[in-house]
Motif scaffolding. Structure first.
Motif, PDB file in Angstrom:
ATOM      1  N   ALA A  22      48.935  33.861  37.591  1.00 34.58           N
ATOM      2  CA  ALA A  22      49.813  34.228  36.471  1.00 34.58           C
ATOM      3  C   ALA A  22      49.247  35.418  35.691  1.00 34.58           C
ATOM      4  O   ALA A  22      49.991  36.266  35.212  1.00 34.58           O
ATOM      5  N   ALA A  23      47.930  35.487  35.568  1.00 30.58           N
ATOM      6  CA  ALA A  23      47.318  36.524  34.726  1.00 30.58           C
ATOM      7  C   ALA A  23      47.176  37.865  35.435  1.00 30.58           C
ATOM      8  O   ALA A  23      47.090  38.899  34.770  1.00 30.58           O
ATOM      9  N   HIS A  24      47.126  37.858  36.750  1.00 27.76           N
ATOM     10  CA  HIS A  24      46.779  39.085  37.481  1.00 27.76           C
ATOM     11  C   HIS A  24      47.827  39.427  38.527  1.00 27.76           C
ATOM     12  O   HIS A  24      47.734  38.993  39.676  1.00 27.76           O
ATOM     13  N   GLU A  82      32.672  31.369  38.679  1.00 28.08           N
ATOM     14  CA  GLU A  82      33.587  32.431  38.276  1.00 28.08           C
ATOM     15  C   GLU A  82      32.906  33.419  37.314  1.00 28.08           C
ATOM     16  O   GLU A  82      32.109  32.980  36.486  1.00 28.08           O
ATOM     17  N   PRO A  83      33.250  34.715  37.415  1.00 26.29           N
ATOM     18  CA  PRO A  83      34.360  35.293  38.180  1.00 26.29           C
ATOM     19  C   PRO A  83      34.148  35.328  39.694  1.00 26.29           C
ATOM     20  O   PRO A  83      35.104  35.587  40.403  1.00 26.29           O
ATOM     21  N   SER A  99      22.929  49.499  35.468  1.00 30.17           N
ATOM     22  CA  SER A  99      22.725  48.121  35.022  1.00 30.17           C
ATOM     23  C   SER A  99      24.047  47.387  34.930  1.00 30.17           C
ATOM     24  O   SER A  99      25.121  47.989  34.831  1.00 30.17           O
ATOM     25  N   ARG A 111      35.605  46.276  36.762  1.00 35.51           N
ATOM     26  CA  ARG A 111      36.672  47.286  36.759  1.00 35.51           C
ATOM     27  C   ARG A 111      36.133  48.557  36.137  1.00 35.51           C
ATOM     28  O   ARG A 111      35.653  48.543  35.004  1.00 35.51           O
ATOM     29  N   TRP A 112      36.170  49.627  36.887  1.00 30.89           N
ATOM     30  CA  TRP A 112      35.881  50.926  36.298  1.00 30.89           C
ATOM     31  C   TRP A 112      36.389  52.041  37.212  1.00 30.89           C
ATOM     32  O   TRP A 112      36.683  51.827  38.377  1.00 30.89           O
ATOM     33  N   GLY A 113      36.510  53.207  36.648  1.00 33.18           N
ATOM     34  CA  GLY A 113      36.846  54.398  37.435  1.00 33.18           C
ATOM     35  C   GLY A 113      38.295  54.457  37.876  1.00 33.18           C
ATOM     36  O   GLY A 113      38.681  55.381  38.578  1.00 33.18           O
ATOM     37  N   MET A 114      39.097  53.471  37.490  1.00 34.97           N
ATOM     38  CA  MET A 114      40.519  53.533  37.821  1.00 34.97           C
ATOM     39  C   MET A 114      41.301  52.618  36.900  1.00 34.97           C
ATOM     40  O   MET A 114      40.757  51.834  36.187  1.00 34.97           O
ATOM     41  N   PRO A 124      39.690  41.678  38.528  1.00 30.90           N
ATOM     42  CA  PRO A 124      39.632  41.027  37.211  1.00 30.90           C
ATOM     43  C   PRO A 124      38.211  40.966  36.654  1.00 30.90           C
ATOM     44  O   PRO A 124      38.012  41.062  35.440  1.00 30.90           O
ATOM     45  N   GLY A 137      46.360  29.895  37.098  1.00 26.87           N
ATOM     46  CA  GLY A 137      46.103  30.815  35.989  1.00 26.87           C
ATOM     47  C   GLY A 137      45.781  32.214  36.471  1.00 26.87           C
ATOM     48  O   GLY A 137      46.274  33.207  35.921  1.00 26.87           O
ATOM     49  N   MET A 138      44.972  32.303  37.523  1.00 32.04           N
ATOM     50  CA  MET A 138      44.641  33.635  38.058  1.00 32.04           C
ATOM     51  C   MET A 138      45.897  34.337  38.569  1.00 32.04           C
ATOM     52  O   MET A 138      46.091  35.526  38.346  1.00 32.04           O
ATOM     53  N   VAL A 150      25.290  43.734  32.891  1.00 33.99           N
ATOM     54  CA  VAL A 150      24.876  42.656  31.990  1.00 33.99           C
ATOM     55  C   VAL A 150      26.092  41.788  31.672  1.00 33.99           C
ATOM     56  O   VAL A 150      27.065  42.286  31.106  1.00 33.99           O
TER      57      VAL A 150
END
Lengths: 333, 333
Positions: free
Chosen positions: B21-23, B57-58, B291, B330-333, B327, B18-19, B293
């Motif tokens: 296929a999804a990514h 996971e993740p 932070s 994710r940030w900044g790109m 996955p 699944g990973m 969460v």
């Protein structure tokens, strides 16, 4: 009932305090229980407002931010927000280009958003349009709904229309786009367990040790039927087949595939489900252009999952790929 | 046992399918059960390898990508990967600048990563260093551990050291930085329910209707003690106080506050916990600079939460803020 709460009455205000503390990009109007962008209304941009009962987090408050919503109204758990909350949200995000209400098809939400639109138009001179999301193929009417329920497509719609509003598409274009997304998306969910609404303190329903509820609603309302739980590949077929049957054919247009946890189903199982969904789509000749796997529209701690497929043309895919920065969905910036 | 699985034996390979296929940004070596960047080893960059039992996971596979890990080895659920898997990962990510192993302090993981480092050095001429993460203040030794267990700090460390490696800091600097993060982070967890390991089919432990386990391990291994469940603010104190007591004082340096779901605790409760954690920190004069969460290091569907605080100087904060694209984060790109 064991939950990490101070009291059933405090669940929603406590969560809103936490969101405000954790996310400096957001501002919470605690009196009205509305989550807003800290940066305020965007001049010349269509304002996007959604909301609904709490208990579906990160939806909707977690989808407020650049590239997605401008405001989200938080009702009590599984209870519609009031027209007052929606009116406050609408006025707060109005930047002169009108406001679009994104409403999941539940009777209370639809009625209250309609009333809020009238109030905002009368009082604040804000033009309001609305789209009602009804992508759930499981049941025609339900405990909370006339017509189909609004479920997973809501997440995809808020992302895609959010990107269009950021591009400064106008109110009519955003409304039309929202209807296009809703018209091209279909969903189906299932549950292995019930959730416990804090104010009720007991499970909403009971399921046998070998049963699952096919077509579950996001408030634990009944779906199509109870079935014996088989291996994952059978469950995946029971979710995907009705979605594919109902999905508009579109000459080889690909889909966005969204595999969602109802809350209690862990990511390791969700990726297993995604693998089965991808295999079924491939066999059916449906190509997956983008995917989303995780808990995005949940039912508290309910174990279960839903599958949403959205037929997507190039415009939808490019809006999907556009930058987004919210607590719940973030990429490209 | 009701789970969305094909069979207990298929849980890990199905999730890896699944990973993959999804990514599309990831590549999965299914034979060795290693998640890699699709783009391959990065010339001149320190390669970061982690791994451990599945079911969290993740973590770790979901943290492979730009700005974080280069590879993650997936063991069976709650079972250490083998030295062969780790060696394959190490050789696959070697870009000539050495490889850092990020190892949670569990006896099997530590032993197997040591063996893999020796094998990789002998066979592939790869310089390998390693850091052992042991941030859990709950217990000194445990069922699976000599010394403290490695928990939430692992997520923060993989992000921060991942950014440093991306900046082309060398192997010695990455190792030192990793030790600094571990030395400045402390965690404490609790559980309301057990999880069910698929191969076992029954809950790992039982808790009374009014009890919680304070100091739970991420495999359901016992913590400090069982306590009667009170309101959230009391639970928050029982988590944060021991962390604050053990956290290195640092002349007003702020912290990264990480409030993590063990899997089954929904986001609405987790934000409530975050609000209490923020209030306790403020009262203690500890300022929160960043932070996180959400469910990032989980124990299948276990209901519960953990709190991690990391004392962070400007360098750590700037590495925390650096772009990341995985996955799970994710940030900044």
């Amino acid at each position: 009932m064991k939950k990490l709460i101070n009291s059933p009455e405090q669940v929603v205000p406590d969560a809103l305090r936490g969101m405000a503390a954790a996310h400096p990009d957001l501002r919470v109007d605690h009196e009205n229980r509305v989550v807003l962008r800290a940066s305020g209304a965007v001049e010349g941009k269509v304002g996007l407002v959604s909301g609904g009962g709490s208990g579906h987090e990160p939806m909707h408050g977690g989808f407020v931010g650049h590239g997605m919503l401008d405001a989200a109204c938080a009702g009590e758990v599984f209870t519609s927000p009031t027209p007052d909350q929606m009116q406050a949200a609408t006025l707060a995000v109005s930047g002169g280009a009108g406001v679009l209400h994104i409403v999941k098809n539940y009777t209370g939400d639809v009625m209250n958003f309609e009333m809020a639109a009238e109030l905002a138009a009368a009082e604040g001179d804000v033009e309001v349009r609305s789209v009602v999301v009804d992508d759930d193929v499981a049941v025609q009417d339900s405990l909370y709904t006339a017509g189909r329920r609004g479920v997973g497509a809501t997440v995809l719609l808020e992302k895609i229309v959010g990107a269009a509003a950021e591009e400064r598409r106008d109110l009519a274009a955003c409304e039309e786009l929202a209807k296009k997304v809703n018209g091209n998306a279909r969903s189906m969910g299932m549950a292995l367990t019930s959730c416990v609404v804090p104010a009720a303190g007991v499970p909403t329903f009971e399921l046998g040790d070998d049963e699952f509820e096919l077509g579950i609603g996001i408030h634990g309302e009944p779906g199509r039927e109870r079935r014996r739980l088989g291996p994952l590949r059978e469950v995946a077929e029971q979710l995907v087949e009705p979605v594919l049957q109902d999905l508009p054919a579109a000459d080889g247009a690909p889909v966005v595939a969204f595999v969602n946890s109802m809350g209690g189903t862990p990511l390791i199982e969700l990726y297993g489900l995604y693998a089965e969904v991808a295999a079924i789509c491939e066999k059916a000749g449906v190509s997956i252009a983008r995917s989303l796997v995780g808990p995005y529209i949940t039912s508290l701690e309910m174990a279960g999952a839903s599958v949403t497929l959205l037929r997507a043309d190039d415009d939808l895919l490019s809006l999907w790929d556009a930058p987004v920065s919210t607590p719940g969905l973030r990429w490209g910036m």
